[in-house]
Write an enzyme that holds these catalytic residues in place. Structure first.
Site, PDB file in Angstrom:
ATOM      1  CE  LYS A 164       0.824  -0.786  -1.376  1.00 12.26           C
ATOM      2  NZ  LYS A 164       1.132  -1.858  -2.370  1.00 12.26           N
ATOM      3  CG  ASP A 221       2.862  -4.110   2.892  1.00 12.31           C
ATOM      4  OD1 ASP A 221       3.276  -4.062   4.081  1.00 12.31           O
ATOM      5  OD2 ASP A 221       3.227  -4.993   2.097  1.00 12.31           O
TER       6      ASP A 221
END
Length: 207
Positions: free
Chosen positions: A128, A146
């Site tokens: 991420k 997320d």
């Protein structure tokens, strides 16, 4: 629903303004790139707002202050993981500062996934965070997955229940492919789709 948001002139203008800022970052110097990397280190396991406030507290000290000073500043501005992140910032600075843009640019220009793999060698940077960094310096072909994006995908029936805190690399890539399909259907890059979904989930474009 998402298509109407993408086509909304007001929202689209705000998103594209942010995209232009990321493209300007791509042309910026090493200091800007390392600042964006530091932001991504701070964002891991924290809210964006908390990370952004912490980054502003640190200011130019990310480029030269020692670990103790960085830790003290993070603690004073009430950032939660001040010990760990101070260590990560110093480790990242020692490892890549001064050559970050030089090493990542040719990789990202040819293959953004390879550039992401390279960034994973930095302590504190996961899938991420690496994707987030690349998007913030002007590369839009990777998804920043997320809890907001996972909540969105679950609500539209694209995925089932997932524990976002224990997302394996293979699972991340699988979810990314889902988002890329959605982005392709909307005729936008997946990194830009992220901004529309973020706006839909939070009513802000601050990522």
């Amino acid at each position: 629903m998402l298509r109407s948001l993408v086509q909304n002139p007001r929202v689209r203008a705000r998103v594209l303004e942010r995209v232009d800022e990321f493209r300007l970052n791509n042309l910026s110097n090493e200091e800007v790139w390392f600042r964006e990397l530091t932001l991504c280190l701070l964002t891991a396991n924290s809210s964006f707002i908390s990370a952004y406030q912490a980054l502003n507290c640190l200011g130019d000290k990310i480029y030269y202050a020692n670990e103790e000073v960085i830790r003290s500043i993070l603690k004073s501005c009430k950032y939660r993981f001040y010990n760990l992140k101070a260590k990560y910032i110093i480790m990242a600075r020692e490892k890549v500062y001064g050559k970050l843009k030089e090493e990542i640019t040719p990789l990202a220009d040819s293959d953004q996934q390879l550039a992401r793999e390279k960034l994973l060698n930095i302590k504190g940077i996961g899938m991420k965070e690496a994707s987030h960094f690349l998007r913030n310096v002007g590369y839009f072909d990777l998804a920043i997955i997320d809890r907001h994006l996972i909540d969105f995908m679950r609500r539209i029936g694209a995925i089932g229940e997932i524990n976002v805190k224990h997302l394996s690399k293979s699972r991340y890539i699988s979810l990314e492919s889902v988002l890329k399909s959605i982005a392709l259907n909307l005729n936008i890059s997946v990194g830009i789709l992220d901004l529309f979904i973020w706006y839909k989930e939070t009513n802000t474009i601050v990522k």
